[in-house]
Design an enzyme around this catalytic site. Structure first.
Site: not given
Length: 403
Positions: A289, A322, A201
């Protein structure tokens, strides 16, 4: 199902959108890598569009119940056996929560450990998997149901801020349901064994935090802005994640090459370029992704990946768009439908999204996965891959300058 042309036309008719904004969207949507068979919410196709909570709830029920119903049909699992429920949907935060919606529909037991993750973007699906893994370490003989989706109804932008139109061009309806178990009796019937989860992160870095940001435009319409920092933030987060993952999955030979290269660069030895490890020696299938064509292009370049390695990602983007946190599951389904998953294969899923966050999950195939009837690609897998060479590249001018 909605073609790119219809998506542009609906925006023009009902969004009070200016001509130059429609022209911008039309130019953008031709560069996304999406085909003409992706799915939008039914509410968008109504006249006028019903983009309120009722339409959003209807979309959520359709996607979530559809995915779970198929999962239960595949596994023959009794709903009362589910002890852990983790649901993620970034932008649709409704009361009662989506986890409550599922508990109510499937009459899960009162003691179910239930979690509802919101606002965490496209990487949330793999983060939800990581959370389920941690919960299974303390809840013995349990089943964990992970449901990943996103809501288009309340995420469709009908204003004139061009920086917010990438969302309209890229995001489409989709979802996935995943069942995990720590029961030894399920080992023989499981598809995969969960090997590693790594989460990073980078929100402490301001450009990473603000590169994908939900706010209001000058007319008070809510949308998600994407700045020029997106590609940089994505690569930074991915590099951090991969650096953490590499030592636990790479063979010793690749680790040594990487370490020697790093030391030489620290000593400022001239003309030494960073060494990109050969992840093909560590995993058999790579599913990043499908954030969008420019992100996939940049990822392929930085990790020196072949077109074959990127096939599932590009075909998923073309066929389904997506779908946010569920996209990596459509990619895995693509490889399964092609008959490419063999017993012992290692599968690496990596997802990244707003915040900026990046998550990796590595699985080992417990068996050769045969073609299944309940697979989103089953009826058309022989038509893929398709030729995408005519898709024009993105320009950095399409992104809003960072503040």
């Amino acid at each position: 199902m909605c073609s790119k042309e219809v998506a542009v036309e609906r925006t023009r008719l009902y969004g009070n959108v200016k001509g130059e904004t429609v022209a911008f969207m039309k130019k953008m949507i031709e560069r996304t890598g999406l085909g003409d068979s992706t799915y939008v919410t039914e509410a968008l196709l109504e006249e006028p569009p019903n983009l309120g909570i009722a339409g959003a709830r209807r979309e959520a029920e359709m996607v979530v119940f559809g995915a779970i119903d198929q999962l239960l049909a595949k596994t023959k699992l009794e709903c009362k056996a589910i002890g852990i429920l983790v649901v993620n949907c970034s932008i649709f935060n409704v009361v009662p929560s989506l986890s409550s919606l599922i508990v109510n529909r499937y009459k899960l037991r009162d003691s179910v450990a239930s979690y509802n993750i919101t606002g965490m973007g496209c990487s949330a699906g793999l983060r939800a998997t990581g959370l389920a893994q941690q919960l299974l370490q303390v809840h013995r003989n349990s089943y964990a149901l992970v449901v990943s989706t996103e809501n288009i109804t309340q995420n469709y932008y009908l204003g004139n801020d061009q920086s917010k139109f990438l969302v309209n061009c890229l995001f489409r309806v989709g979802g996935a349901a995943i069942l995990l178990s720590n029961r030894s009796s399920d080992r023989k019937s499981s598809k995969y064994q969960l090997i590693h989860t790594v989460h990073t992160h980078t929100a402490s870095f301001n450009p990473s935090y603000s590169c994908v940001f939900q706010d209001e435009d000058q007319e008070g319409k809510v949308g998600v802005s994407i700045t020029k920092d997106l590609l940089f933030a994505a690569i930074k987060a991915i590099e951090s994640n991969v650096t953490t993952l590499a030592p636990v999955i790479l063979p010793i030979s690749e680790q040594l090459r990487f370490s020697v290269n790093y030391i030489l660069r620290c000593l400022h030895v001239s003309n030494i370029q960073p060494y990109i490890p050969n992840f093909g020696k560590a995993v058999d299938h790579f599913f990043p992704h499908v954030g969008g064509k420019p992100v996939l292009d940049e990822l392929q370049k930085n990790l020196k990946l072949s077109e074959a390695a990127m096939e599932a990602s590009r075909m998923t983007l073309y066929r389904f768009g997506n779908t946010s946190s569920s996209s990596v599951w459509y990619e895995l389904a693509y490889a399964e439908a092609k008959g490419r998953i063999k017993k012992g294969d290692r599968v690496w899923q990596i997802a990244f999204g707003s915040g900026f966050k990046c998550s990796s999950v590595v699985w080992r195939a417990m068996r050769t996965v045969d073609r299944e009837k309940m697979n989103p690609w089953s009826d058309e897998i022989d038509e893929f891959p398709v030729d995408l060479r005519n898709v024009k590249p993105f320009s950095s001018d399409y992104f809003k300058p960072s503040k």
